[in-house]
Each structure stands twice: as C-alpha cells, then as structure tokens.
Motif scaffolding. Sequence first.
Motif, PDB file in Angstrom:
ATOM      1  N   MET A   1       0.841  -1.215   0.000  1.00  0.00           N
ATOM      2  CA  MET A   1       0.000   0.000   0.000  1.00  0.00           C
ATOM      3  C   MET A   1       0.865   1.250   0.000  1.00  0.00           C
ATOM      4  SD  MET A   1      -3.049  -0.447   2.700  1.00  0.00           S
ATOM      5  CE  MET A   1      -3.991  -1.936   2.831  1.00  0.00           C
ATOM      6  N   ASP A   2       0.315   2.321  -0.552  1.00  0.00           N
ATOM      7  CA  ASP A   2       1.041   3.580  -0.475  1.00  0.00           C
ATOM      8  C   ASP A   2       0.862   4.140   0.944  1.00  0.00           C
ATOM      9  OD1 ASP A   2      -1.225   5.562  -0.365  1.00  0.00           O
ATOM     10  OD2 ASP A   2      -1.726   4.494  -2.212  1.00  0.00           O
ATOM     11  N   PRO A   3       1.691   5.120   1.349  1.00  0.00           N
ATOM     12  CA  PRO A   3       1.654   5.583   2.747  1.00  0.00           C
ATOM     13  C   PRO A   3       0.287   6.106   3.184  1.00  0.00           C
ATOM     14  CG  PRO A   3       3.615   6.391   1.636  1.00  0.00           C
ATOM     15  CD  PRO A   3       2.782   5.722   0.599  1.00  0.00           C
ATOM     16  N   VAL A   4      -0.403   6.764   2.261  1.00  0.00           N
ATOM     17  CA  VAL A   4      -1.703   7.334   2.643  1.00  0.00           C
ATOM     18  C   VAL A   4      -2.696   6.211   2.916  1.00  0.00           C
ATOM     19  CG1 VAL A   4      -3.629   8.756   1.845  1.00  0.00           C
ATOM     20  CG2 VAL A   4      -1.278   9.409   1.288  1.00  0.00           C
ATOM     21  N   ALA A   5      -2.722   5.241   2.004  1.00  0.00           N
ATOM     22  CA  ALA A   5      -3.661   4.119   2.179  1.00  0.00           C
ATOM     23  C   ALA A   5      -3.307   3.336   3.435  1.00  0.00           C
ATOM     24  CB  ALA A   5      -3.609   3.218   0.956  1.00  0.00           C
ATOM     25  N   ARG A   6      -2.008   3.224   3.687  1.00  0.00           N
ATOM     26  CA  ARG A   6      -1.558   2.461   4.847  1.00  0.00           C
ATOM     27  C   ARG A   6      -2.019   3.144   6.143  1.00  0.00           C
ATOM     28  NH1 ARG A   6       3.575   1.208   7.332  1.00  0.00           N
ATOM     29  NH2 ARG A   6       4.556   2.983   6.329  1.00  0.00           N
ATOM     30  N   ARG A   7      -1.825   4.440   6.155  1.00  0.00           N
ATOM     31  CA  ARG A   7      -2.252   5.199   7.334  1.00  0.00           C
ATOM     32  C   ARG A   7      -3.766   5.051   7.539  1.00  0.00           C
ATOM     33  NH1 ARG A   7      -0.406   9.823   9.826  1.00  0.00           N
ATOM     34  NH2 ARG A   7       1.605   8.845   9.553  1.00  0.00           N
ATOM     35  N   GLU A   8      -4.489   5.195   6.460  1.00  0.00           N
ATOM     36  CA  GLU A   8      -5.943   5.103   6.550  1.00  0.00           C
ATOM     37  C   GLU A   8      -6.360   3.719   7.061  1.00  0.00           C
ATOM     38  OE1 GLU A   8      -9.815   5.862   3.655  1.00  0.00           O
ATOM     39  OE2 GLU A   8      -7.887   5.343   2.779  1.00  0.00           O
ATOM     40  N   PHE A   9      -5.697   2.699   6.532  1.00  0.00           N
ATOM     41  CA  PHE A   9      -6.054   1.336   6.929  1.00  0.00           C
ATOM     42  C   PHE A   9      -5.748   1.113   8.416  1.00  0.00           C
ATOM     43  CE2 PHE A   9      -5.132  -3.150   7.569  1.00  0.00           C
ATOM     44  CZ  PHE A   9      -6.252  -3.736   7.000  1.00  0.00           C
ATOM     45  N   LEU A  10      -4.587   1.597   8.829  1.00  0.00           N
ATOM     46  CA  LEU A  10      -4.214   1.400  10.238  1.00  0.00           C
ATOM     47  C   LEU A  10      -5.162   2.144  11.173  1.00  0.00           C
ATOM     48  CD1 LEU A  10      -0.341   1.608   9.933  1.00  0.00           C
ATOM     49  CD2 LEU A  10      -1.714  -0.403  10.456  1.00  0.00           C
ATOM     50  N   ASP A  11      -5.598   3.308  10.749  1.00  0.00           N
ATOM     51  CA  ASP A  11      -6.574   4.057  11.560  1.00  0.00           C
ATOM     52  C   ASP A  11      -7.856   3.246  11.713  1.00  0.00           C
ATOM     53  OD1 ASP A  11      -4.802   6.075  11.873  1.00  0.00           O
ATOM     54  OD2 ASP A  11      -5.681   7.403  10.333  1.00  0.00           O
ATOM     55  N   LEU A  12      -8.254   2.617  10.596  1.00  0.00           N
ATOM     56  CA  LEU A  12      -9.475   1.808  10.656  1.00  0.00           C
ATOM     57  C   LEU A  12      -9.294   0.620  11.602  1.00  0.00           C
ATOM     58  CD1 LEU A  12     -10.505   1.693   6.885  1.00  0.00           C
ATOM     59  CD2 LEU A  12     -11.719   2.834   8.744  1.00  0.00           C
ATOM     60  N   VAL A  13      -8.140  -0.014  11.499  1.00  0.00           N
ATOM     61  CA  VAL A  13      -7.886  -1.160  12.375  1.00  0.00           C
ATOM     62  C   VAL A  13      -7.915  -0.724  13.832  1.00  0.00           C
ATOM     63  CG1 VAL A  13      -6.139  -2.838  13.092  1.00  0.00           C
ATOM     64  CG2 VAL A  13      -6.568  -2.469  10.663  1.00  0.00           C
ATOM     65  N   ARG A  14      -7.202   0.362  14.092  1.00  0.00           N
ATOM     66  CA  ARG A  14      -7.146   0.836  15.477  1.00  0.00           C
ATOM     67  C   ARG A  14      -8.546   1.190  15.983  1.00  0.00           C
ATOM     68  NH1 ARG A  14      -2.516   4.313  15.703  1.00  0.00           N
ATOM     69  NH2 ARG A  14      -3.760   5.627  14.347  1.00  0.00           N
ATOM     70  N   GLY A  15      -9.274   1.919  15.141  1.00  0.00           N
ATOM     71  CA  GLY A  15     -10.630   2.341  15.536  1.00  0.00           C
ATOM     72  C   GLY A  15     -11.531   1.157  15.810  1.00  0.00           C
ATOM     73  N   GLU A  16     -11.520   0.210  14.901  1.00  0.00           N
ATOM     74  CA  GLU A  16     -12.435  -0.922  15.030  1.00  0.00           C
ATOM     75  C   GLU A  16     -12.050  -1.835  16.189  1.00  0.00           C
ATOM     76  OE1 GLU A  16     -15.268  -1.299  13.490  1.00  0.00           O
ATOM     77  OE2 GLU A  16     -14.845   0.586  12.446  1.00  0.00           O
ATOM     78  N   THR A  17     -10.739  -2.052  16.363  1.00  0.00           N
ATOM     79  CA  THR A  17     -10.340  -2.943  17.459  1.00  0.00           C
ATOM     80  C   THR A  17     -10.645  -2.300  18.810  1.00  0.00           C
ATOM     81  OG1 THR A  17      -8.100  -2.085  17.223  1.00  0.00           O
ATOM     82  CG2 THR A  17      -8.555  -4.211  16.218  1.00  0.00           C
ATOM     83  N   GLU A  18     -10.453  -0.994  18.887  1.00  0.00           N
ATOM     84  CA  GLU A  18     -10.793  -0.308  20.145  1.00  0.00           C
ATOM     85  C   GLU A  18     -12.294  -0.373  20.388  1.00  0.00           C
ATOM     86  OE1 GLU A  18      -9.202   3.622  19.875  1.00  0.00           O
ATOM     87  OE2 GLU A  18      -7.133   2.953  20.226  1.00  0.00           O
ATOM     88  N   ARG A  19     -13.053  -0.169  19.313  1.00  0.00           N
ATOM     89  CA  ARG A  19     -14.503  -0.150  19.439  1.00  0.00           C
ATOM     90  C   ARG A  19     -15.045  -1.522  19.856  1.00  0.00           C
ATOM     91  NH1 ARG A  19     -18.233   2.755  15.689  1.00  0.00           N
ATOM     92  NH2 ARG A  19     -16.303   3.253  14.637  1.00  0.00           N
ATOM     93  N   GLU A  20     -14.513  -2.568  19.229  1.00  0.00           N
ATOM     94  CA  GLU A  20     -15.047  -3.904  19.455  1.00  0.00           C
ATOM     95  C   GLU A  20     -14.334  -4.636  20.581  1.00  0.00           C
ATOM     96  OE1 GLU A  20     -17.629  -5.262  17.696  1.00  0.00           O
ATOM     97  OE2 GLU A  20     -17.835  -3.248  16.827  1.00  0.00           O
ATOM     98  N   GLY A  21     -13.155  -4.191  20.905  1.00  0.00           N
ATOM     99  CA  GLY A  21     -12.380  -4.888  21.941  1.00  0.00           C
ATOM    100  C   GLY A  21     -11.973  -6.280  21.527  1.00  0.00           C
ATOM    101  N   VAL A  22     -11.838  -6.499  20.247  1.00  0.00           N
ATOM    102  CA  VAL A  22     -11.541  -7.831  19.746  1.00  0.00           C
ATOM    103  C   VAL A  22     -10.037  -8.110  19.854  1.00  0.00           C
ATOM    104  CG1 VAL A  22     -11.379  -6.965  17.387  1.00  0.00           C
ATOM    105  CG2 VAL A  22     -11.794  -9.363  17.747  1.00  0.00           C
ATOM    106  N   THR A  23      -9.687  -9.333  20.227  1.00  0.00           N
ATOM    107  CA  THR A  23      -8.283  -9.737  20.262  1.00  0.00           C
ATOM    108  C   THR A  23      -7.730  -9.667  18.848  1.00  0.00           C
ATOM    109  OG1 THR A  23      -8.898 -11.282  21.994  1.00  0.00           O
ATOM    110  CG2 THR A  23      -6.717 -11.571  20.995  1.00  0.00           C
ATOM    111  N   THR A  24      -6.576  -9.051  18.718  1.00  0.00           N
ATOM    112  CA  THR A  24      -6.048  -8.849  17.365  1.00  0.00           C
ATOM    113  C   THR A  24      -4.607  -9.343  17.284  1.00  0.00           C
ATOM    114  OG1 THR A  24      -7.463  -6.921  17.090  1.00  0.00           O
ATOM    115  CG2 THR A  24      -5.638  -7.128  15.550  1.00  0.00           C
TER     116      THR A  24
END
Lengths: 640, 310
Positions: B161-184
């Motif tokens: 991924m390019d840096p922008v897409a990577r950042r966006e993806f990581l933000d989504l991962v962080r957001g969703e894992t925090e929201r759901e509390g799922v083991t990652t």
Amino acid sequence: MATRALLGKDLREHGLAALGLLLGGFALVALAIAQNRAAAFSMSPFEVVRFALITFVPLIVLTVGNRLVVREYLSGTRQFVEALPVGTSLPLTIKYLLGAGFLILLGVLLIALCTLGSSAADDVTAPWLALLLAKTVVILLLYWSIVFCFSLCGHLRIMLYLSVLGIAALIAWSPGIDSSRFAPFNLMDRDLFVFERDVVPVADMLWTLVIAAAFTAGGFLIARLGNGAVVERLAKPMSRRDFVVLGVLAAAGLTLGGLIAEDQSRDPIRFGTNTVLRNIDPAIEMYYAAEAYRGRSEAFMLLVKEAEAPLQTVLGIESLPVVRLALRPGREPHDIDYGTLDGVYVAANWMEHDSYDDAVLVAVVLHGLLSARTGGRAPFEPHHWVLDGFTRWWAETLGDPARLRNSHRDELLARAAFVAARLDEDADLVSTWQLVADRFGYPSAEALAFSAMHYLSESAGSNAVLAVGRAFLSEPVGASILASAADRRRPSWQRFTDATGISRDDFLRGWAQSLANATREPGVASKLAAVPPIEAVIDVADDAVPTIIAGYRATHGSTSLSDAYADTRCILRHGPLSAFDYEFDVDDEDELEAPCALDEQAHTLRGRYASGDRVYVALEMESPAFHQPLRLDSRRLNIP
Amino acid sequence: MSPVIDFDEVAKRFGRLPVLNGLCLQVQAGEVFGFLGRNGAGKSTAIRCLMGITTADSGEVRLFGETVSPRAVALRRRVGYVAQEQHMYPWMSPRTLGRFVRGFYPTWNEARWRELITRFDLPIKRRLGTFSGGMKAKLALAVALSTRPELLVLDEPTAGMDPVARREFLDLVRGETEREGVTTFFSTHLIDEIEAVADRIAIVEGGRSIYEGALAPLASRTVGYSIAVEDDVPGSLPGPFAAERLRLLDEGVRGGRRHLVMMLAEEEMPGPTGASYSPVLNPGWRPERLSLEDVFVALVSRHIGASDAR
C-alpha cells in the motif's frame, strides 16, 4: 450453508460460459447431423456422438477444467477460499461434481439431439439408448477425471496432456496394438460404438471407471499433499529448471517418436534387376515375372508410355510420379491391384488382354497418375467423374477421337445407356455419379463418365475435353486449409463452364440425349440386346435364420427367357459393410452363380450374416458381349 | 484463563528448509498483539498454522484453548482473517462477495457489513477487479469484522500500500479494534505499524520468537552509543556496564564513528517510574537516539549473526 455458497459462487462464475459451451456443442452436433443427412452416403446420426467424443468434446472438457480448476488455482483465489471456514476437500469436490454434472448433461443432450435426428433405420430402442448413454457418460467421466487431475498440476498440465495424447495416439495407431480389444479405446470403437446393441461392455465400462477414479483420487491427493503446498508450488510460473526439464522431456519424446516412426517406416517399393523393364521418360518400371512374358509385357509397356507422355504435354504437367507395373500371371484379366504409394503401383495380368482390356488397365494407370498429380483431389467428389471419364477417354483416343475403336465405343456407350435408362429421367448424371458407381459398379460408372467426355468431344471438339482435363486434373490442391477452401469455393460446374463455354444444363441435356440416340445405333443396340430383359429383386426373408433372397423378374411381362441368353451367367456378389456408408465394391471372393432365368429366388444366402449386420448385395451378369461384368442392380441391406 | 493463541514449540519445514523452529508465544484475550519479523522470518507460515491451513511438523498450536489441527474449520469460524494479498474473485462486487462469504459464518452480521462498507467508503456494486490494493484490504477488513470474530488475524495487510492508504487502513484497524475490543494478531515487518496499534509484540526471526513482551520496555532497554574511530580503544565499553547484564545487539562503523547498540538487563533499568537511563559515559562516547526500527534491526541482526556463527 458452505456448500450452497460454494455451489452458488461457481454457478454464478461459470453459468454463462457453461451455457455457451452447451450451445456451441449443440450447434456443432446439429451441423454434423444436418451435413450427415445431406450427404450421399449418410451414417447414423448417433455416429455424431462418437465423432463429438473424439473431436470437440475433449476441448469442451479442457475448457471446463480450465475454468473450474485451473483458474482458481493459478489466480490464487484458492487462497481466499482456503482461509474461509471450510475444509480443503469440499470446494474441490463441488468443482468435480459440477464439472461431471455438466458433462453428463452435455452427453444426455447430445444423445437426445441425435435421437431427434434419427430415423426408422436407426431402430431406436430404450435399452440401446441407455447403452449409448452409459458409454458416453463413462467416456466423459474419464475425460473429466484426467482433466481434473491435470488441472491441479499447474504449469505441468500442458506437458501431461501432451504425454497422454502421445500415449493415446501411440496405442490407437500403433500397428502392433489392437486398441479395439481393451478399454477405454474399445468403448469408442468405430464399428461398435453405435452398432453394438446386444452386448453390454460392463467390464470395459467398469475398467474405464476405475481409471477415471484413479485420476480423480490422484487429483484430490495432489490437492492435499503437503497441506496444499504442492499445488501451490505447481501453480507458480515455471522456473528455469522446469523449462529445462520440459525441454529434456520434449526432446526425449521427439526422439522416441522418431525411433518409433523409423521403426515403422518401410522401404519404398523397388523392383529388382531381373525380369524388369525400365523406361526413363516417362518413368515406368515393369516387372514381367518370366522371360516367357516379356514380349507381351513390352507391348503393354509401350501402350502405357504412349498414353502417358503426350498426356503430360497436353495437360502441361512438368513431372509425373513413377509408374510401377507388376505382372501377376495367375489373375483374371480384370483383377487389378492399385495403389498410389511411392508413385503409382499396379499389379495385374495383361497376358490375356485384348485391346479393350488394355484400355481399361491403361486408364487405371492414368487414374493413379492424375490422382497423385492433384494431391488426391481428383478421386473425390465432385471431380471423380471427370477423372474417370477423362482417363478412359484418353486411354481410348490419346486425344484423337479418330483412334477410338468402334467396338470399344459401342460397349462403353451401351454400358452408359444401360445405367442411364435405370435412373430417373431428370437425374443429374454428374451429381448422382458417385451413387451410380455404388449401385452399378465402377466399370459402368466409368463408362457413363466416358460417355460424357465422348459427347463433349463430339459436340465441342477434343480440345474441350482437354480443357476440362486441364481445369480439373492438372493442378494439385495446396496443402493448406486456405488452399483447400479456395478449391471448394469454385463450384465444379463453374469450372466446367469456364473451361468449355458450355452451361451445365446444356451439357447435361445434350449428353442425356446423346445416350438416348446411341441406343439406336446398331453397335450399341446389339450390345444392349445381349442383356436379358430382367431386373434384379433383392430382399431379406423374415425368418428365424437371416436369409438374403435375390433373383430376377422380367422387365416387360415375359414369362421366360429365350435361348439367346444361354451363355449369360447371372451372379450374386456380396460382402459385409462396416458401420459407415463408405464407398464399397464387392470383389468376386463371395459369389453365387445361377442361370439367368426368371426366378425371384435364384440366389438364397441363408445364415451367412447375422442380425444387425449390414451387407452389400449386387446382382451382375457376365456375357461375351461385355468384357467386364454388367451389374444389374445392388442394395445395401440391414439384416433385421 | 487460557490464552487465545498459544504457539508451543511449533516447528515446520518445507523440504529441507526449516521455516518455524520452535516458535513459542501466547496472546491473551483483548490484546492487540504485534507479530513482527523480517520477510521470510516465518510469520505467514505461523499464521497458516494458526488458521489450520497447514499443519505443524511438531509442537502444538492452540486457538481458544483448543488444538487447531483437528478442529480447524470450526475454529476458523471464530476468526476474522485479513491476508497479505487479497485474492478475491475479480468478477465479484462487494455485494456478491458478502453474499458468498456469509454462507460460511453463522455469526455473519449483515447490518454491520453494510455499515462497514459505507464507513470504509467502498462502492458496493463495483467489480473487485477494479479495486486498488488499499480498497481490497479495507474490504477484507470489513469482511473479517462482519463475521463478529473473537480473534482478528491480520497478515501483513498493508503490504504494497502507499503511505496514505496504509495510514488510513491502520486508523481503521485501530478504531475498530478499540470499538469492538476484539483480540487482534497483527503480523507485519513494519515496526511503525506495530507502534501504532499493538499492546504487546513478538519479534520472530529464523522461525522462533526472539522477543516477546511490551513494546515500550524494548525501546527503553535498548540503547545506542558511538565513539570516533580514532578515539576508540578496542574492546572498550561506553560506560560502567556489567558485562553479564549486557547484550551487544549490533556493532558497526558509520561516518567515522563506531556505533554500538546494546540491550540492557531489566536490573539495569531505572525502575517502574520510567525515568530515562543516563549512565556516566567514558570519555569520547556519546549516546545515540534509536528509533524503534533501529532497535528491531539491531535485534534481528544479532540473531542473524548468532545463527551464522553457529
């Protein structure tokens, strides 16, 4: 749930392509059935199933394998599926069953289509259809299992397909292996696939299914080996090492093929140095067997030379293949072996020949030369009548109509008139020429074709005949498909009209009229008068033991034949036909002779053929008035 | 409570090549666990063992307390998985992909799927063949989260991924894992990705774990010093370190200076207060600022050096 999801996915992905393949297969089969119906010698429409199984169905199976399996594995989508909560085997099993189901459906529909295209002659019964379907399905399952297994072998599959193809070709064509004796080859045997009705080849079908099961199991095994690591490795592009291995194997295959070809190659036909006459230009070699036969053989060789050399000039042919003539002193005058391997090879007995017999044999030699010259095109329809007519005309006249002997002319025209009188008045003698040959034999068909050239010579001059010869017989058809298509694109009659300036209808009308006129000429009439006023009756008795009954009845209400026909022999000749309506002519191996009398049961052939056999039966007469037997009629019989 | 993931002395070879070599690590429920290693270190093979796609030659992989290999299919239903490369069917759209995938998961949540597709800004009807790598990764994350997983496994999802897409993806991962509390379980070779999301990490090299623990102590225990080459006395150390409590991770000469990267024993650390470690240095030595990447490289280099020496 997972099964439904996988099934639904595959159906969505491949449904349209499957429909296209079905329609494409249907179109090809329908085309083959239609062409078969239109052909002069048609075969059972169910032969189309066999034709499909050995031609385009394997390509359909390959396409199915490519779409269902190869695409999934080479594109990597398999990795997406294997990460889902589903076992390794389920997606593959669904693909196998989908492919098998599609091909079975294809087989069922092909049989159904052929059933629709069948006629009463096919005697369609439910057990027979079930047998055909069973054999078709077994063969399709074998194909599919092989393709399924190889599709999992990634880039190696091409090599595997080529290897299997090579092995199958070796088995099918190797003269030392009778492939019709073992499965799976015998299930597609050309004589048995359609026409076997009584014996169900259970063991062969089971053995074929065992082979199919082995390939299927092999496919599943490959998919599971190393938890899929093997399949994954094979799905990757070929490495340099793979290319090297492939190259080595290809070289080994070519070497093996070369060795086999060399092993099967034969030495060309060569005559020795004793009792052989040789002519350099044109190239003729003659084996005359013994010094006692030398004089007559030299005379005959001179005849061939005189016919061949000017023919080459008038047709503008630079070179012709070598002619090899072998004397067979024990043979009947018209018992001729003829082949076009290594030039033209003719074996016959010319020791007892008169001039008519010589002309017959010279025409055979010329027939071979021009067949070879045209690359095998001339003996095929619709050119065959030109080849036969022209070569005989040339053998009789050498291009100069004045050289035509009256006795020859009368006999040939009498034969032609005899045949023409037995055809419909409106019959196109050229279009139906091959059927005439089948019904009345090649001597009469050749006479008919000669009469056409004779009429052309008389009405438009010998140059017109030569122009026809040049248009039809002087140029070889190219070896490519395009050249063949170009040859076919120019209609035969157009070629004739371009060469002679005479239209088809004018020619046919004038020719038929000339034959009618010829019957009034004394020489021709006397020949025709030597033919008893009888017509052939051929039937199969509805009996427990299959019996062919043939005989003769009067053509004009007579109740007996006069003594004038006392030295006329009436002969039934017969021979078994294969499943296909190939060109066929009986020899005199199997014949029954009877006095020429008005007896509709003059010949009875009881128990010689079995139910389901196909038999060619011809009734001929031999008379001093004719050099060769005159066939009164013939039939192709299906023994019920 | 048993760990969600438990690799116990797991070994795996492909032919003669050892890929996993006694891997041990544990991931507890609710953790975001970073699985760090170079390309070819064995991360993907470990994840394939974890997913039951491939089986270990020895050792045991346990998921939710159960051994994976006999129950892989059932256990996989409880895992959301985002692969390194998204080999989705190019003819499918997100809509058809959802229909396909939901057949495999009894826990599939259609409403959440639609919500995620909308939130991730993915066109529902467009063919996947036209999607960029980033869009495919987001789609794979949406699929994984829509299964209501107890464990989310991410196998280098940002590779390519390019840096922008990577950042966006990581933000989504962080957001969703925090929201759901799922083991990652987040596998990557990029330490900054781990830094962004992980509570604990394991560094794998040569098929085994060479570090397992929190990220912060790793950074604080690893120190770097340099000295001008002309001032350097061979064999000297920057300060009063006890040799038995010191692990020299990396050593080299760059820009006329000799650089050392060292990991200190926990006893050397200033304590739980988190005060910075600043010993009195010998003359000529000076501290060097180390990024997490430097720490990772040093750790891995030391392991490679040790392997080569063996």
